[in-house]
Design a protein around this motif. Structure first.
Motif, PDB file in Angstrom:
ATOM      1  N   ASP A 127      -7.048 -10.853   3.268  1.00 35.91           N
ATOM      2  CA  ASP A 127      -6.680 -12.063   3.994  1.00 35.91           C
ATOM      3  C   ASP A 127      -5.882 -11.714   5.259  1.00 35.91           C
ATOM      4  OD1 ASP A 127      -4.708 -11.138   2.299  1.00 35.91           O
ATOM      5  OD2 ASP A 127      -4.128 -13.102   1.547  1.00 35.91           O
ATOM      6  N   TYR A 128      -5.075 -10.655   5.189  1.00 32.27           N
ATOM      7  CA  TYR A 128      -4.382 -10.139   6.370  1.00 32.27           C
ATOM      8  C   TYR A 128      -3.790  -8.782   6.016  1.00 32.27           C
ATOM      9  CZ  TYR A 128       0.092 -11.552   4.176  1.00 32.27           C
ATOM     10  OH  TYR A 128       1.154 -11.693   3.327  1.00 32.27           O
ATOM     11  N   TYR A 129      -3.286  -8.076   7.001  1.00 32.86           N
ATOM     12  CA  TYR A 129      -2.546  -6.828   6.757  1.00 32.86           C
ATOM     13  C   TYR A 129      -1.464  -6.695   7.809  1.00 32.86           C
ATOM     14  CZ  TYR A 129      -5.601  -4.850  10.428  1.00 32.86           C
ATOM     15  OH  TYR A 129      -6.277  -4.615  11.598  1.00 32.86           O
ATOM     16  N   ALA A 130      -0.430  -5.887   7.503  1.00 35.53           N
ATOM     17  CA  ALA A 130       0.685  -5.759   8.435  1.00 35.53           C
ATOM     18  C   ALA A 130       1.508  -4.511   8.126  1.00 35.53           C
ATOM     19  CB  ALA A 130       1.583  -7.003   8.366  1.00 35.53           C
ATOM     20  N   ILE A 131       2.157  -4.006   9.158  1.00 44.21           N
ATOM     21  CA  ILE A 131       3.209  -2.992   9.018  1.00 44.21           C
ATOM     22  C   ILE A 131       4.511  -3.670   9.392  1.00 44.21           C
ATOM     23  CG2 ILE A 131       4.162  -0.799   9.824  1.00 44.21           C
ATOM     24  CD1 ILE A 131       1.356   0.081  10.554  1.00 44.21           C
TER      25      ILE A 131
ATOM     26  N   ILE B 119      13.784   0.652   5.864  1.00 44.97           N
ATOM     27  CA  ILE B 119      12.625   0.608   4.975  1.00 44.97           C
ATOM     28  C   ILE B 119      11.424   0.034   5.729  1.00 44.97           C
ATOM     29  CG2 ILE B 119      11.734  -0.226   2.767  1.00 44.97           C
ATOM     30  CD1 ILE B 119      14.674  -0.768   1.961  1.00 44.97           C
ATOM     31  N   TYR B 120      10.296   0.727   5.597  1.00 48.53           N
ATOM     32  CA  TYR B 120       9.047   0.282   6.205  1.00 48.53           C
ATOM     33  C   TYR B 120       8.008   0.081   5.100  1.00 48.53           C
ATOM     34  CZ  TYR B 120      11.202   2.086  10.488  1.00 48.53           C
ATOM     35  OH  TYR B 120      12.054   2.333  11.530  1.00 48.53           O
ATOM     36  N   ALA B 121       7.169  -0.921   5.278  1.00 48.16           N
ATOM     37  CA  ALA B 121       6.128  -1.201   4.283  1.00 48.16           C
ATOM     38  C   ALA B 121       4.817  -1.523   4.973  1.00 48.16           C
ATOM     39  CB  ALA B 121       6.542  -2.364   3.390  1.00 48.16           C
ATOM     40  N   PHE B 122       3.717  -1.085   4.364  1.00 47.99           N
ATOM     41  CA  PHE B 122       2.392  -1.551   4.773  1.00 47.99           C
ATOM     42  C   PHE B 122       1.916  -2.507   3.694  1.00 47.99           C
ATOM     43  CE2 PHE B 122      -2.057  -2.000   5.285  1.00 47.99           C
ATOM     44  CZ  PHE B 122      -2.313  -1.787   6.631  1.00 47.99           C
TER      45      PHE B 122
ATOM     46  N   ASP C 277       0.825  -1.216   0.000  1.00 49.45           N
ATOM     47  CA  ASP C 277       0.000   0.000   0.000  1.00 49.45           C
ATOM     48  C   ASP C 277       0.856   1.261   0.000  1.00 49.45           C
ATOM     49  OD1 ASP C 277      -2.216  -1.587   0.155  1.00 49.45           O
ATOM     50  OD2 ASP C 277      -3.019  -0.682   1.973  1.00 49.45           O
ATOM     51  N   SER C 278       1.940   1.233   0.777  1.00 47.36           N
ATOM     52  CA  SER C 278       2.729   2.447   0.998  1.00 47.36           C
ATOM     53  C   SER C 278       4.101   2.050   1.510  1.00 47.36           C
ATOM     54  CB  SER C 278       2.013   3.349   2.014  1.00 47.36           C
ATOM     55  OG  SER C 278       2.691   4.581   2.201  1.00 47.36           O
ATOM     56  N   LEU C 279       5.107   2.914   1.257  1.00 47.38           N
ATOM     57  CA  LEU C 279       6.486   2.652   1.667  1.00 47.38           C
ATOM     58  C   LEU C 279       7.078   3.878   2.351  1.00 47.38           C
ATOM     59  CD1 LEU C 279       7.701   1.010  -1.661  1.00 47.38           C
ATOM     60  CD2 LEU C 279       7.500  -0.213   0.511  1.00 47.38           C
ATOM     61  N   LYS C 280       8.051   3.632   3.225  1.00 47.78           N
ATOM     62  CA  LYS C 280       8.724   4.737   3.910  1.00 47.78           C
ATOM     63  C   LYS C 280      10.173   4.365   4.171  1.00 47.78           C
ATOM     64  CE  LYS C 280       8.309   7.859   7.872  1.00 47.78           C
ATOM     65  NZ  LYS C 280       7.375   8.373   8.911  1.00 47.78           N
ATOM     66  N   ILE C 281      11.066   5.344   4.004  1.00 47.80           N
ATOM     67  CA  ILE C 281      12.450   5.187   4.420  1.00 47.80           C
ATOM     68  C   ILE C 281      12.718   6.214   5.511  1.00 47.80           C
ATOM     69  CG2 ILE C 281      14.874   5.471   3.760  1.00 47.80           C
ATOM     70  CD1 ILE C 281      14.223   4.288   1.072  1.00 47.80           C
TER      71      ILE C 281
ATOM     72  N   ARG D 298     -10.679 -16.320   8.061  1.00 46.82           N
ATOM     73  CA  ARG D 298     -11.266 -17.293   8.981  1.00 46.82           C
ATOM     74  C   ARG D 298     -12.488 -16.723   9.693  1.00 46.82           C
ATOM     75  NH1 ARG D 298      -5.533 -19.174  11.647  1.00 46.82           N
ATOM     76  NH2 ARG D 298      -4.750 -20.356   9.856  1.00 46.82           N
ATOM     77  N   SER D 299     -12.615 -15.394   9.671  1.00 49.08           N
ATOM     78  CA  SER D 299     -13.758 -14.765  10.308  1.00 49.08           C
ATOM     79  C   SER D 299     -14.957 -14.797   9.374  1.00 49.08           C
ATOM     80  CB  SER D 299     -13.426 -13.314  10.663  1.00 49.08           C
ATOM     81  OG  SER D 299     -14.580 -12.622  11.084  1.00 49.08           O
ATOM     82  N   GLU D 300     -16.145 -14.813   9.929  1.00 47.88           N
ATOM     83  CA  GLU D 300     -17.351 -14.791   9.110  1.00 47.88           C
ATOM     84  C   GLU D 300     -17.609 -13.407   8.537  1.00 47.88           C
ATOM     85  OE1 GLU D 300     -20.602 -16.258  11.358  1.00 47.88           O
ATOM     86  OE2 GLU D 300     -19.798 -18.301  11.531  1.00 47.88           O
ATOM     87  N   LYS D 301     -16.981 -12.383   9.123  1.00 45.51           N
ATOM     88  CA  LYS D 301     -17.161 -11.014   8.644  1.00 45.51           C
ATOM     89  C   LYS D 301     -16.016 -10.624   7.709  1.00 45.51           C
ATOM     90  CE  LYS D 301     -19.766  -9.066  12.533  1.00 45.51           C
ATOM     91  NZ  LYS D 301     -19.793  -7.969  13.549  1.00 45.51           N
ATOM     92  N   LYS D 302     -16.354  -9.963   6.614  1.00 37.31           N
ATOM     93  CA  LYS D 302     -15.319  -9.461   5.729  1.00 37.31           C
ATOM     94  C   LYS D 302     -14.678  -8.242   6.395  1.00 37.31           C
ATOM     95  CE  LYS D 302     -18.853  -7.000   3.046  1.00 37.31           C
ATOM     96  NZ  LYS D 302     -19.507  -6.895   1.738  1.00 37.31           N
ATOM     97  N   GLY D 303     -13.373  -8.114   6.257  1.00 35.70           N
ATOM     98  CA  GLY D 303     -12.685  -7.015   6.924  1.00 35.70           C
ATOM     99  C   GLY D 303     -11.367  -6.695   6.244  1.00 35.70           C
ATOM    100  N   GLY D 304     -10.670  -5.745   6.807  1.00 32.38           N
ATOM    101  CA  GLY D 304      -9.374  -5.353   6.269  1.00 32.38           C
ATOM    102  C   GLY D 304      -9.114  -3.882   6.458  1.00 32.38           C
ATOM    103  N   VAL D 305      -7.838  -3.536   6.442  1.00 30.80           N
ATOM    104  CA  VAL D 305      -7.401  -2.164   6.653  1.00 30.80           C
ATOM    105  C   VAL D 305      -6.316  -1.833   5.635  1.00 30.80           C
ATOM    106  CG1 VAL D 305      -6.204  -0.609   8.250  1.00 30.80           C
ATOM    107  CG2 VAL D 305      -7.948  -2.172   9.124  1.00 30.80           C
ATOM    108  N   ASN D 306      -6.410  -0.665   5.019  1.00 36.57           N
ATOM    109  CA  ASN D 306      -5.330  -0.140   4.187  1.00 36.57           C
ATOM    110  C   ASN D 306      -4.507   0.837   5.006  1.00 36.57           C
ATOM    111  OD1 ASN D 306      -7.613  -0.314   1.556  1.00 36.57           O
ATOM    112  ND2 ASN D 306      -5.672  -1.391   1.502  1.00 36.57           N
ATOM    113  N   GLY D 307      -3.220   0.970   4.674  1.00 33.80           N
ATOM    114  CA  GLY D 307      -2.353   1.840   5.454  1.00 33.80           C
ATOM    115  C   GLY D 307      -1.500   2.747   4.600  1.00 33.80           C
ATOM    116  N   VAL D 308      -1.261   3.971   5.089  1.00 37.61           N
ATOM    117  CA  VAL D 308      -0.462   4.961   4.380  1.00 37.61           C
ATOM    118  C   VAL D 308       0.520   5.603   5.363  1.00 37.61           C
ATOM    119  CG1 VAL D 308      -0.498   7.174   3.155  1.00 37.61           C
ATOM    120  CG2 VAL D 308      -2.237   5.462   2.660  1.00 37.61           C
ATOM    121  N   PHE D 309       1.795   5.640   4.999  1.00 37.93           N
ATOM    122  CA  PHE D 309       2.792   6.326   5.815  1.00 37.93           C
ATOM    123  C   PHE D 309       2.680   7.834   5.619  1.00 37.93           C
ATOM    124  CE2 PHE D 309       4.644   2.088   5.277  1.00 37.93           C
ATOM    125  CZ  PHE D 309       4.902   1.775   6.601  1.00 37.93           C
ATOM    126  N   THR D 310       3.121   8.574   6.610  1.00 38.43           N
ATOM    127  CA  THR D 310       3.024  10.032   6.577  1.00 38.43           C
ATOM    128  C   THR D 310       4.386  10.663   6.804  1.00 38.43           C
ATOM    129  OG1 THR D 310       2.672  10.365   8.961  1.00 38.43           O
ATOM    130  CG2 THR D 310       0.739   9.767   7.634  1.00 38.43           C
TER     131      THR D 310
END
Length: 323
Positions: free
Chosen positions: A215-219, A197-200, A188-192, A240-252
């Motif tokens: 399916d998953y998300y991480a920083i 180096i950091y990534a979402f 989604d986004s990158l930062k140095i 694995r959850s019955e609810k659809k979900g997820g998060v997008n991320g942006v570095f600032t």
């Protein structure tokens, strides 16, 4: 959970003339810079300068007849750069009227190309505190996503730049990676920051995330070889959850990462939060009165850039938070 309470400094009406805030930066004097595209032709990109003098278009790029490559915006010092798909870098400073033009070298006769010929740039927000700029790419399969990144090394004094590496993030570093295919994590986004180096990543799934979720998300902090060094956030296996979900991320341009849920039905009720890389805390966002439908895009110091989308970009606002 603590809340970042935003106070409005200035608001600009854009009246649906543009599409989205693709990426942006905030200068130390409070001016904001936004890469966007025209509503009538989304392949025509512009960089807008927003200040107390109003909105000024300081750069324009027409990619109507080209491939799906996108210009990439980054902030450096008190200016900004545009990395063009044509292996050319434009750096704007002072009054932004006449950019410094820097050619980008992509390998040599001996080593071959660093960035593959068919790789396509994505305008996803990237942040760097140095002249080494991370850039998101898509390669081989094109869904307007990014599963690759390259590092662009710029020497402003010598007026030269070169691609140093072209990488994927090693999926083995994430607990919920999928062994059944060869798809690498999406970016989604990158930062140095401080040469690190950091990534979402918004997971690996190729299905429609707007319909089925992530399916998953991480920083994560990653090496210059794409290996995961440290994980700051890692979700459960959301499938694995019955609810659809997820998060997008942006570095600032700050310690904060902006997290935007995909669905209003999740535990965040569709509301953005920010995450501090330094102390691992989450914060809710308190928008000014009448701006509850705005979205946060960037933070620099105590300054925040937000926008309102409603069938086009309607408003951009500069706010400030205390503490």
């Amino acid at each position: 959970m603590e809340k970042l309470k935003l106070n409005l400094i200035e608001k600009w009406d854009t009246n649906g003339e543009y599409t989205f805030v693709h990426s942006c930066g905030i200068l130390s004097d409070g001016r904001a810079l936004v890469l966007t595209s025209e509503a009538e032709n989304y392949r025509k990109y512009s960089v807008l300068e927003l200040s107390s003098q109003g909105i000024r278009k300081v750069a324009a790029f027409d990619y109507t007849d080209s491939r799906r490559n996108y210009p990439v915006f980054f902030k450096y010092g008190e200016g900004f750069g545009i990395i063009k798909p044509e292996n050319e870098l434009l750096y704007y400073t002072v009054d932004f009227s006449s950019p410094l033009v820097i050619p980008i070298k992509n390998g040599s006769l001996f080593s071959g190309k660093v960035v593959p010929e068919k790789a396509e740039q994505r305008y996803f927000q990237v942040v760097s505190d140095s002249t080494l700029i991370p850039v998101c790419f898509e390669n081989k399969v094109y869904y307007d996503l990014s599963r690759c990144f390259a590092l662009l090394d710029i020497d402003f004094k010598a007026k030269s730049a070169k691609w140093k590496s072209f990488l994927e993030i090693d999926k083995q570093g994430f607990t919920n990676h999928d062994e059944s295919n060869e798809e690498m994590p999406k970016i989604d986004s990158l930062k140095i920051l401080n040469n690190e180096i950091y990534a979402f990543t918004s997971g690996e799934s190729t299905t429609s995330v707007n319909k089925w979720g992530l399916d998953y998300y991480a920083i994560a902090k990653i090496s210059d070889k794409g290996k995961v060094i440290k994980k700051y956030i890692e979700s459960d296996n959301l499938k694995r959850s019955e609810k659809k979900g997820g998060v997008n991320g942006v570095f600032t341009d700050s310690d904060y990462v902006i997290l935007t849920p995909l669905f209003k039905s999740d535990e965040w009720k569709g509301k953005q939060r920010v995450f501090s890389l330094s102390n691992g805390e989450y914060f809710d966002i308190g928008f000014p009165k009448g701006m509850s439908k705005h979205k946060l895009h960037n933070i620099n110091g105590s300054l925040c850039l937000t926008s309102l989308y409603d069938r086009g970009l309607q408003e951009i606002a500069l706010c400030k938070f205390e503490g």
